[in-house]
Write an enzyme that holds these catalytic residues in place. Structure first.
Site, PDB file in Angstrom:
ATOM      1  N   THR A  14       0.830  -1.214   0.000  1.00  0.00           N
ATOM      2  CA  THR A  14       0.000   0.000   0.000  1.00  0.00           C
ATOM      3  C   THR A  14       0.863   1.263   0.000  1.00  0.00           C
ATOM      4  O   THR A  14       0.697   2.153  -0.845  1.00  0.00           O
ATOM      5  CB  THR A  14      -0.903   0.007   1.251  1.00  0.00           C
ATOM      6  OG1 THR A  14      -1.626  -1.224   1.277  1.00  0.00           O
ATOM      7  CG2 THR A  14      -1.862   1.173   1.249  1.00  0.00           C
ATOM      8  N   LYS A 107       6.275   1.897  12.714  1.00  0.00           N
ATOM      9  CA  LYS A 107       6.232   2.272  14.145  1.00  0.00           C
ATOM     10  C   LYS A 107       6.640   1.127  15.049  1.00  0.00           C
ATOM     11  O   LYS A 107       7.239   1.343  16.114  1.00  0.00           O
ATOM     12  CB  LYS A 107       4.836   2.769  14.538  1.00  0.00           C
ATOM     13  CG  LYS A 107       3.696   1.829  14.197  1.00  0.00           C
ATOM     14  CD  LYS A 107       3.015   2.225  12.916  1.00  0.00           C
ATOM     15  CE  LYS A 107       1.925   1.254  12.517  1.00  0.00           C
ATOM     16  NZ  LYS A 107       1.263   1.643  11.278  1.00  0.00           N
ATOM     17  N   GLU A 131       8.138  10.161   9.851  1.00  0.00           N
ATOM     18  CA  GLU A 131       6.854  10.877   9.927  1.00  0.00           C
ATOM     19  C   GLU A 131       5.673   9.951   9.679  1.00  0.00           C
ATOM     20  O   GLU A 131       4.638  10.035  10.357  1.00  0.00           O
ATOM     21  CB  GLU A 131       6.842  12.017   8.908  1.00  0.00           C
ATOM     22  CG  GLU A 131       5.618  12.897   8.967  1.00  0.00           C
ATOM     23  CD  GLU A 131       5.519  13.643  10.299  1.00  0.00           C
ATOM     24  OE1 GLU A 131       4.719  13.225  11.141  1.00  0.00           O
ATOM     25  OE2 GLU A 131       6.253  14.625  10.494  1.00  0.00           O
ATOM     26  N   VAL A 134       3.688   7.682  12.491  1.00  0.00           N
ATOM     27  CA  VAL A 134       2.747   8.174  13.510  1.00  0.00           C
ATOM     28  C   VAL A 134       1.637   8.975  12.841  1.00  0.00           C
ATOM     29  O   VAL A 134       1.888  10.020  12.240  1.00  0.00           O
ATOM     30  CB  VAL A 134       3.458   9.066  14.557  1.00  0.00           C
ATOM     31  CG1 VAL A 134       2.480   9.472  15.651  1.00  0.00           C
ATOM     32  CG2 VAL A 134       4.657   8.357  15.159  1.00  0.00           C
ATOM     33  N   GLY A 136      -0.178   8.547  10.173  1.00  0.00           N
ATOM     34  CA  GLY A 136      -0.234   8.603   8.705  1.00  0.00           C
ATOM     35  C   GLY A 136       0.156   9.928   8.100  1.00  0.00           C
ATOM     36  O   GLY A 136       1.299  10.365   8.178  1.00  0.00           O
ATOM     37  N   GLY A 189     -11.375  -3.834   4.973  1.00  0.00           N
ATOM     38  CA  GLY A 189      -9.906  -3.995   4.881  1.00  0.00           C
ATOM     39  C   GLY A 189      -9.143  -3.097   5.828  1.00  0.00           C
ATOM     40  O   GLY A 189      -7.961  -2.845   5.625  1.00  0.00           O
ATOM     41  N   GLU A 192      -5.397  -4.623  10.673  1.00  0.00           N
ATOM     42  CA  GLU A 192      -4.060  -5.151  10.428  1.00  0.00           C
ATOM     43  C   GLU A 192      -4.176  -6.678  10.292  1.00  0.00           C
ATOM     44  O   GLU A 192      -5.157  -7.284  10.753  1.00  0.00           O
ATOM     45  CB  GLU A 192      -3.144  -4.831  11.632  1.00  0.00           C
ATOM     46  CG  GLU A 192      -2.969  -3.359  11.923  1.00  0.00           C
ATOM     47  CD  GLU A 192      -1.799  -2.729  11.173  1.00  0.00           C
ATOM     48  OE1 GLU A 192      -0.996  -3.457  10.578  1.00  0.00           O
ATOM     49  OE2 GLU A 192      -1.711  -1.488  11.184  1.00  0.00           O
ATOM     50  N   ASP A 203      -0.800  -0.934  18.230  1.00  0.00           N
ATOM     51  CA  ASP A 203      -0.357  -0.021  17.160  1.00  0.00           C
ATOM     52  C   ASP A 203      -0.354   1.430  17.662  1.00  0.00           C
ATOM     53  O   ASP A 203       0.620   2.174  17.476  1.00  0.00           O
ATOM     54  CB  ASP A 203      -1.318  -0.195  15.967  1.00  0.00           C
ATOM     55  CG  ASP A 203      -1.188   0.900  14.933  1.00  0.00           C
ATOM     56  OD1 ASP A 203      -0.264   0.828  14.122  1.00  0.00           O
ATOM     57  OD2 ASP A 203      -2.023   1.832  14.953  1.00  0.00           O
ATOM     58  N   LYS A 207       2.853   4.212  18.507  1.00  0.00           N
ATOM     59  CA  LYS A 207       2.924   5.603  18.038  1.00  0.00           C
ATOM     60  C   LYS A 207       3.099   6.562  19.218  1.00  0.00           C
ATOM     61  O   LYS A 207       3.918   7.484  19.174  1.00  0.00           O
ATOM     62  CB  LYS A 207       1.645   5.946  17.252  1.00  0.00           C
ATOM     63  CG  LYS A 207       1.493   5.103  15.980  1.00  0.00           C
ATOM     64  CD  LYS A 207       0.093   5.194  15.387  1.00  0.00           C
ATOM     65  CE  LYS A 207      -0.040   4.336  14.152  1.00  0.00           C
ATOM     66  NZ  LYS A 207      -1.422   4.158  13.693  1.00  0.00           N
TER      67      LYS A 207
HETATM   68  P1  NAP Z   1       1.839  -4.053   2.838  1.00  0.00           P
HETATM   69  O1  NAP Z   1       0.808  -3.529   1.911  1.00  0.00           O
HETATM   70  O2  NAP Z   1       1.574  -5.361   3.516  1.00  0.00           O
HETATM   71  O3  NAP Z   1       3.197  -4.165   2.005  1.00  0.00           O
HETATM   72  C1  NAP Z   1       4.342  -4.743   2.537  1.00  0.00           C
HETATM   73  C2  NAP Z   1       5.351  -4.868   1.420  1.00  0.00           C
HETATM   74  O4  NAP Z   1       6.561  -5.386   1.953  1.00  0.00           O
HETATM   75  C3  NAP Z   1       4.929  -5.815   0.299  1.00  0.00           C
HETATM   76  O5  NAP Z   1       5.201  -5.240  -0.937  1.00  0.00           O
HETATM   77  C4  NAP Z   1       5.794  -7.044   0.526  1.00  0.00           C
HETATM   78  O6  NAP Z   1       6.147  -7.718  -0.681  1.00  0.00           O
HETATM   79  C5  NAP Z   1       7.035  -6.405   1.114  1.00  0.00           C
HETATM   80  N1  NAP Z   1       7.806  -7.342   1.922  1.00  0.00           N
HETATM   81  C6  NAP Z   1       7.421  -8.031   3.000  1.00  0.00           C
HETATM   82  N2  NAP Z   1       8.417  -8.825   3.432  1.00  0.00           N
HETATM   83  C7  NAP Z   1       9.451  -8.626   2.588  1.00  0.00           C
HETATM   84  C8  NAP Z   1      10.737  -9.172   2.467  1.00  0.00           C
HETATM   85  N3  NAP Z   1      11.163 -10.083   3.327  1.00  0.00           N
HETATM   86  N4  NAP Z   1      11.519  -8.730   1.480  1.00  0.00           N
HETATM   87  C9  NAP Z   1      11.099  -7.795   0.595  1.00  0.00           C
HETATM   88  N5  NAP Z   1       9.882  -7.261   0.645  1.00  0.00           N
HETATM   89  C10 NAP Z   1       9.069  -7.662   1.612  1.00  0.00           C
HETATM   90  O7  NAP Z   1       2.192  -3.013   3.980  1.00  0.00           O
HETATM   91  P2  NAP Z   1       1.847  -1.462   4.019  1.00  0.00           P
HETATM   92  O8  NAP Z   1       0.424  -1.304   4.455  1.00  0.00           O
HETATM   93  O9  NAP Z   1       2.295  -0.819   2.775  1.00  0.00           O
HETATM   94  O10 NAP Z   1       2.724  -0.997   5.272  1.00  0.00           O
HETATM   95  C11 NAP Z   1       4.111  -0.789   5.154  1.00  0.00           C
HETATM   96  C12 NAP Z   1       4.631  -0.111   6.416  1.00  0.00           C
HETATM   97  O11 NAP Z   1       3.963   1.134   6.577  1.00  0.00           O
HETATM   98  C13 NAP Z   1       4.363  -0.874   7.719  1.00  0.00           C
HETATM   99  O12 NAP Z   1       5.413  -0.644   8.623  1.00  0.00           O
HETATM  100  C14 NAP Z   1       3.084  -0.229   8.245  1.00  0.00           C
HETATM  101  O13 NAP Z   1       2.939  -0.353   9.647  1.00  0.00           O
HETATM  102  C15 NAP Z   1       3.327   1.203   7.847  1.00  0.00           C
HETATM  103  N6  NAP Z   1       2.125   2.016   7.726  1.00  0.00           N
HETATM  104  C16 NAP Z   1       1.143   1.623   6.903  1.00  0.00           C
HETATM  105  C17 NAP Z   1       0.016   2.424   6.756  1.00  0.00           C
HETATM  106  C18 NAP Z   1      -1.095   2.045   5.823  1.00  0.00           C
HETATM  107  O14 NAP Z   1      -2.056   2.803   5.727  1.00  0.00           O
HETATM  108  N7  NAP Z   1      -1.016   0.922   5.120  1.00  0.00           N
HETATM  109  C19 NAP Z   1      -0.082   3.608   7.492  1.00  0.00           C
HETATM  110  C20 NAP Z   1       0.974   4.001   8.326  1.00  0.00           C
HETATM  111  C21 NAP Z   1       2.075   3.187   8.424  1.00  0.00           C
HETATM  112  P3  NAP Z   1       5.042  -8.443  -1.613  1.00  0.00           P
HETATM  113  O15 NAP Z   1       4.144  -7.347  -2.090  1.00  0.00           O
HETATM  114  O16 NAP Z   1       5.815  -9.047  -2.703  1.00  0.00           O
HETATM  115  O17 NAP Z   1       4.362  -9.433  -0.718  1.00  0.00           O
HETATM  116  N1  HSE Z   2      -3.922   0.108  11.630  1.00  0.00           N
HETATM  117  C1  HSE Z   2      -3.565   1.483  11.630  1.00  0.00           C
HETATM  118  C2  HSE Z   2      -4.813   2.305  11.907  1.00  0.00           C
HETATM  119  C3  HSE Z   2      -2.954   1.845  10.297  1.00  0.00           C
HETATM  120  O1  HSE Z   2      -5.929   1.758  11.908  1.00  0.00           O
HETATM  121  O2  HSE Z   2      -4.732   3.485  12.178  1.00  0.00           O
HETATM  122  C4  HSE Z   2      -2.040   3.015  10.357  1.00  0.00           C
HETATM  123  O3  HSE Z   2      -1.003   2.864  11.239  1.00  0.00           O
END
Ligand code: NAP
Ligand code: HSE
Length: 428
Positions: A14, A107, A131, A134, A136, A189, A192, A203, A207
């Site tokens: 994402t 985080k 940034e 914490v 988003g 969706g 987590e 989570d 933060k």
């Molecule tokens: P995600 O959609 O699950 O994507 C994770 C990515 O990491 C995927 O592309 C996956 O590859 C790759 N990956 C996992 N293990 C790996 C490995 N061993 N080697 C190489 N690549 C690997 O996660 P996300 O939602 O983007 O979140 C990413 C980070 O941002 C997390 O720390 C999350 O807490 C943080 N975050 C997310 C949001 C949010 O809204 N989503 C908000 C704030 C912070 P594949 O695609 O090939 O499986």
């Molecule tokens: N699971 C988190 C939330 C995503 O609902 O706020 C962003 O860290």
């Protein structure tokens, strides 16, 4: 000719694909604002064949994020894989050891290993920026670290998990049970992979611990966050709180008092008319209070591709401009070990209980409170047909330990039907 800033992006989910889109869409804007081109040198994810809806063919590819972190053509390692250990930690450490700056949205990684990583960064002359970790898209780390650097921070609080806020507001607005609202969030969706990270308050506690470290110059102390999730919040409490002019929020509060550092993440009542009380759906809100600035309220999207990638790119832009700030706002060696507060700041509490409907029952409850030194602010008993009387009490300010003593005495009176619900009312 100016040298480009070259990114190595590990994780193309994402957030990672969102970052790729911004770099591709806003290349001119970024170059104009930072004074140099921002380019992607190489990327990494688990599955090279997956269609991610973005063009990746012009970038290098590494199956191993550690190899990506060490590439000579990468200036900034952008860690967007997630997880407190494993590849995220290994690759971040490798990048720092190679003297490269790191931008991360992770985080969990920083809440558990922030101090060691900050020290490693400084030893290597590198920077860590987080940034996006914490709240988003809300620029709260920057606000606290940079804009409020001239303030003694008196309190940091906020709603920092959008999923929990969505569940709680849907329970109120649609009259859903906790299970029904949880299922709805799941269907959208929002949850987590391990939902306990959201609804257990983990989570959000990650933060809060990062903000507390910046605010109070202390080492990140996630284990010291007093934490309670939203799983026990019922529709009855949501309705009763509303009836008394409150809303229930999973609220994080960090404050340094004479008792030590308080870090709490728990369901609390806040006035319905307050900015926190009016926060709807998956939105986040962080409230910062400084001795000079007063109260600052930041509100925005706490998750999702665009907002989170926006925060990542804000950090990247700072690095491109040459802005360098210590990870937690001051040199890692000067961060002190926090003294966790043994007792929390006194507050009013909301109590909901069911009493046997017989003479003297309510008096026994009032006596238990009085003997613990707790004064009653408001009390309400509702009409009922069943033999148990629903009673709500709002206390004046009291300590958690006095309240526990009162709850123990109440149990001894044998007029309670089941244990009472006790929720803190936060002064916001
Ligand atoms: P995600 O959609 O699950 O994507 C994770 C990515 O990491 C995927 O592309 C996956 O590859 C790759 N990956 C996992 N293990 C790996 C490995 N061993 N080697 C190489 N690549 C690997 O996660 P996300 O939602 O983007 O979140 C990413 C980070 O941002 C997390 O720390 C999350 O807490 C943080 N975050 C997310 C949001 C949010 O809204 N989503 C908000 C704030 C912070 P594949 O695609 O090939 O499986
Ligand atoms: N699971 C988190 C939330 C995503 O609902 O706020 C962003 O860290």
């Amino acid at each position: 000719m100016t040298t480009p800033l070259r990114l190595g992006i590990a994780g193309l989910g994402t957030v990672g694909t969102g970052v790729v889109r911004i770099v591709q869409r806003h290349g001119d804007l970024l170059a104009a604002r930072t004074g140099r081109p921002v380019e992607i040198a190489a990327v990494s994810a688990r599955d090279r064949t997956k269609d991610r809806g973005v063009r990746l063919t012009s970038y290098g590819w590494e199956d191993d994020p550690v190899a990506l972190a060490r590439r000579d053509d990468v200036d900034v390692f952008v860690e967007l894989m997630g997880g407190s250990d494993g590849p995220a930690k290994a690759a971040t450490e490798a990048a720092l050891a190679a003297g490269k700056d790191v931008v991360t949205a992770n985080k969990a990684l920083l809440a558990l290993h922030g101090q060691a990583l900050a020290e490693a960064a400084e030893a290597a002359g590198a920077a860590i920026r987080f940034e996006a970790a914490v709240a988003g898209g809300i620029p709260v780390v920057k606000a606290l670290t940079e804009a409020l650097a001239g303030n003694e921070i008196t309190r940091v609080m906020g709603v920092m998990n959008g999923t929990c806020n969505y569940i709680l507001t849907r329970m109120e607005s649609a009259g859903l049970t906790y299970d029904a609202a949880f299922a709805e969030a799941d269907g959208l969706g929002y949850l987590e992979a391990d939902p306990e990270l959201d609804v257990g308050g983990i989570d959000a506690a990650h933060k809060l611990s990062l903000l507390a470290a910046i605010a109070y110059g202390t080492r990140v102390a996630f284990d010291a966050v007093e934490r309670e999730g939203i799983g026990a919040v019922t529709i009855e409490d949501i309705r009763a709180a509303a009836d008394m002019g409150f809303r229930i929020k999973l609220l994080g509060v960090a404050q340094l008092t004479g008792r030590g550092l308080e870090q709490r993440m728990s369901p609390c009542l806040v006035p319905a008319a307050s900015p926190l009380g009016q926060l709807e759906g998956g939105t986040n809100m962080v409230v910062l209070e400084g001795d000079a600035a007063g109260q600052i309220v930041l509100r925005g999207a706490g998750a999702g591709e665009g907002p989170t990638a926006s925060a990542v790119m804000g950090d990247v832009a700072d690095l491109a401009r040459g802005v360098r700030v210590s990870t937690f706002g001051q040199p890692a060696a000067t961060l002190t070990a926090p003294q966790p507060a043994l007792s929390t700041t006194p507050a009013p509490f909301y109590l909901r209980m069911r009493l046997q409907d017989k003479p003297g029952a309510l008096a026994k409850i009032a006596t238990a409170l009085g003997e613990a030194g707790i004064s009653i602010d408001r009390m309400r008993q509702y009409g009922h047909t069943e033999p148990e009387a629903p009673v709500l009490i709002v206390t004046h300010k009291t300590t958690r330990s006095d309240l526990e003593a009162a709850l123990t005495s109440m149990a001894d009176t044998r007029v309670l039907v089941g244990p009472p619900v006790a929720l803190r009312i936060e002064d916001v």
